[in-house]
Design an enzyme around this catalytic site. Structure first.
Site, PDB file in Angstrom:
ATOM      1  N   GLU A 103      55.511   8.320 103.662  1.00 31.31           N
ATOM      2  CA  GLU A 103      54.521   9.103 103.212  1.00 31.31           C
ATOM      3  C   GLU A 103      53.347   8.494 102.661  1.00 31.31           C
ATOM      4  O   GLU A 103      53.550   8.359 101.239  1.00 31.31           O
ATOM      5  CB  GLU A 103      55.216  10.159 103.246  1.00 31.31           C
ATOM      6  N   LYS A 111      62.555  22.743  99.150  1.00 28.18           N
ATOM      7  CA  LYS A 111      62.349  23.005  97.601  1.00 28.18           C
ATOM      8  C   LYS A 111      62.707  24.956  98.356  1.00 28.18           C
ATOM      9  O   LYS A 111      62.209  25.456  99.498  1.00 28.18           O
ATOM     10  CB  LYS A 111      61.066  22.735  97.367  1.00 28.18           C
TER      11      LYS A 111
HETATM   12  N1  PSU Z   1      57.142  18.621  99.573  1.00 28.01           N
HETATM   13  C1  PSU Z   1      57.186  18.124  98.430  1.00 28.01           C
HETATM   14  N2  PSU Z   1      56.267  17.178  98.153  1.00 28.01           N
HETATM   15  C2  PSU Z   1      55.273  17.023  99.049  1.00 28.01           C
HETATM   16  C3  PSU Z   1      55.233  17.213 100.068  1.00 28.01           C
HETATM   17  C4  PSU Z   1      56.289  18.218 100.411  1.00 28.01           C
HETATM   18  O1  PSU Z   1      58.107  18.164  97.062  1.00 28.01           O
HETATM   19  O2  PSU Z   1      54.448  16.507  98.557  1.00 28.01           O
HETATM   20  C5  PSU Z   1      54.118  17.531 101.129  1.00 28.01           C
HETATM   21  C6  PSU Z   1      54.428  16.328 102.116  1.00 28.01           C
HETATM   22  O3  PSU Z   1      53.567  15.305 102.858  1.00 28.01           O
HETATM   23  C7  PSU Z   1      55.456  17.108 103.841  1.00 28.01           C
HETATM   24  C8  PSU Z   1      54.017  18.091 103.004  1.00 28.01           C
HETATM   25  O4  PSU Z   1      54.908  16.875 104.760  1.00 28.01           O
HETATM   26  O5  PSU Z   1      53.863  18.960 101.619  1.00 28.01           O
HETATM   27  C9  PSU Z   1      54.469  19.782 104.204  1.00 28.01           C
HETATM   28  O6  PSU Z   1      52.957  20.544 104.204  1.00 28.01           O
HETATM   29  P1  PSU Z   1      53.191  21.428 104.611  1.00 28.01           P
HETATM   30  O7  PSU Z   1      53.526  22.683 104.046  1.00 28.01           O
HETATM   31  O8  PSU Z   1      51.681  22.411 104.294  1.00 28.01           O
HETATM   32  O9  PSU Z   1      52.814  21.645 106.082  1.00 28.01           O
END
Ligand code: PSU
Ligand code: MN
Length: 299
Positions: free
Chosen positions: A23, A158
């Site tokens: 990604e 996390k």
């Molecule tokens: N967790 C991480 N690093 C990240 C992300 C999540 O440790 O970069 C990013 C990923 O791209 C994940 C996104 O898909 O955050 C999720 O965002 P949201 O919680 O806004 O859906």
């Protein structure tokens, strides 16, 4: 169609060579420059060293791109949070406006799957946030996993999230959570949590066999493989939990909400831990790239 697949990946698809998707939100929003750039290139190298073809995915000038060039990766790395964070919802907007966007787990899963790629390595996925019963903040990553045929290899979720609610939601959405060599759900910076995965599998071969079985049966949707951070790189549980609590309380004071929460928390936790969380983050991503390559090769 607005999907561009680079020649190497096209050939790999044709000749059935293993491919691992990556990604790009992790590059723009997940880590600071220049670590984000170095990590993105190192991930591709690990995948190549494990005899697979890397496919970093983003939207470049309105074109969904499977397999970024080094320059394109660098551009997103330098843009950082100025790049658009694109979940599946945002793809039509960013494409029709011919913009640049970094894809999250949800958008990357969708685009990888449209291109015919089945294995995707990342760090952590989004999930059900703490207080979600009030805020409704549930990452679209989870719904995407429910409907798209993809295997996402991550290091668990996390504890900026509510891990218990995340597991419940994934169960409702029929997403199997596999623990690689573990029964305990890994919590990203630490290798265990008080929650259990659904099924433990101990080899890439067994994971590939489960995927093949699922998709041969015509069962739609993804599988989440959780791969614990290696012990030597894991963080002290008290230290990281304190940093997370502090970051969340700071975020609430600043009234940060929606898709800004995850990037804010990651940066803040990195600041509070004096850069130690970033070091762990990088190591666990490498570990996931390796396992993803092994699964892709078996599949
Ligand atoms: N967790 C991480 N690093 C990240 C992300 C999540 O440790 O970069 C990013 C990923 O791209 C994940 C996104 O898909 O955050 C999720 O965002 P949201 O919680 O806004 O859906
Ligand atoms: Mn959200």
């Amino acid at each position: 169609m607005n999907i561009k697949i680079n020649d190497e990946i096209k050939l790999a698809l044709k000749t059935n060579k293993p491919i691992v998707a990556l990604e790009s939100t992790i590059i723009s929003h997940g880590m600071p420059y220049p670590e984000n750039y170095e990590t993105a290139l190192a991930c591709e190298k690990i995948i190549r060293d494990n005899n697979c073809i890397p496919a970093t995915i983003a939207i470049i000038d309105g074109v969904c791109t499977i397999g970024l060039t080094k320059d394109e990766i660098e551009k997103l790395a330098k843009l950082g949070t100025k790049a658009l964070k694109v979940s599946t919802r945002d793809i039509p907007y960013v494409v029709s406006k011919k913009l640049n966007g970094a894809t999250t787990v949800s958008a990357t899963s969708k685009l990888a799957s449209l291109a015919g790629i089945k294995i995707f390595a990342t760090g952590g996925i989004g999930g059900v946030h703490r207080e979600a019963t009030k805020t409704f903040d549930i990452s679209s990553d989870l719904d995407e996993l429910s409907e798209t045929n993809i295997c996402v290899i991550c290091a668990g979720a996390k504890s900026i999230l509510d891990l218990g609610l995340t597991m419940e939601y994934l169960e409702t959405k029929r997403v199997d959570v596999i623990g690689y060599k573990t029964e305990s759900l890994p919590a990203f910076f630490t290798n265990t949590s008080k929650y259990k995965v659904n099924h433990r599998l101990d080899t890439p071969k067994e994971i590939a066999s489960l995927l093949k079985t699922k998709w041969d049966l015509g069962l739609k949707g993804g599988v989440l493989v959780t791969n614990p951070i290696p012990k030597e790189f894991a963080m002290d549980e008290d230290v990281i939990n304190k940093a997370i609590d502090e970051a969340i309380s700071e975020m609430n004071k600043l009234n940060i909400t929606g898709n800004k929460t995850t990037p804010y928390l990651l940066a803040k936790i990195n600041e509070i831990t004096g850069g130690n969380s970033l070091k762990s983050n990088i190591k666990l991503v490498y570990n996931n790239c390796k396992l993803a390559s092994q699964i892709a090769s078996e599949l």
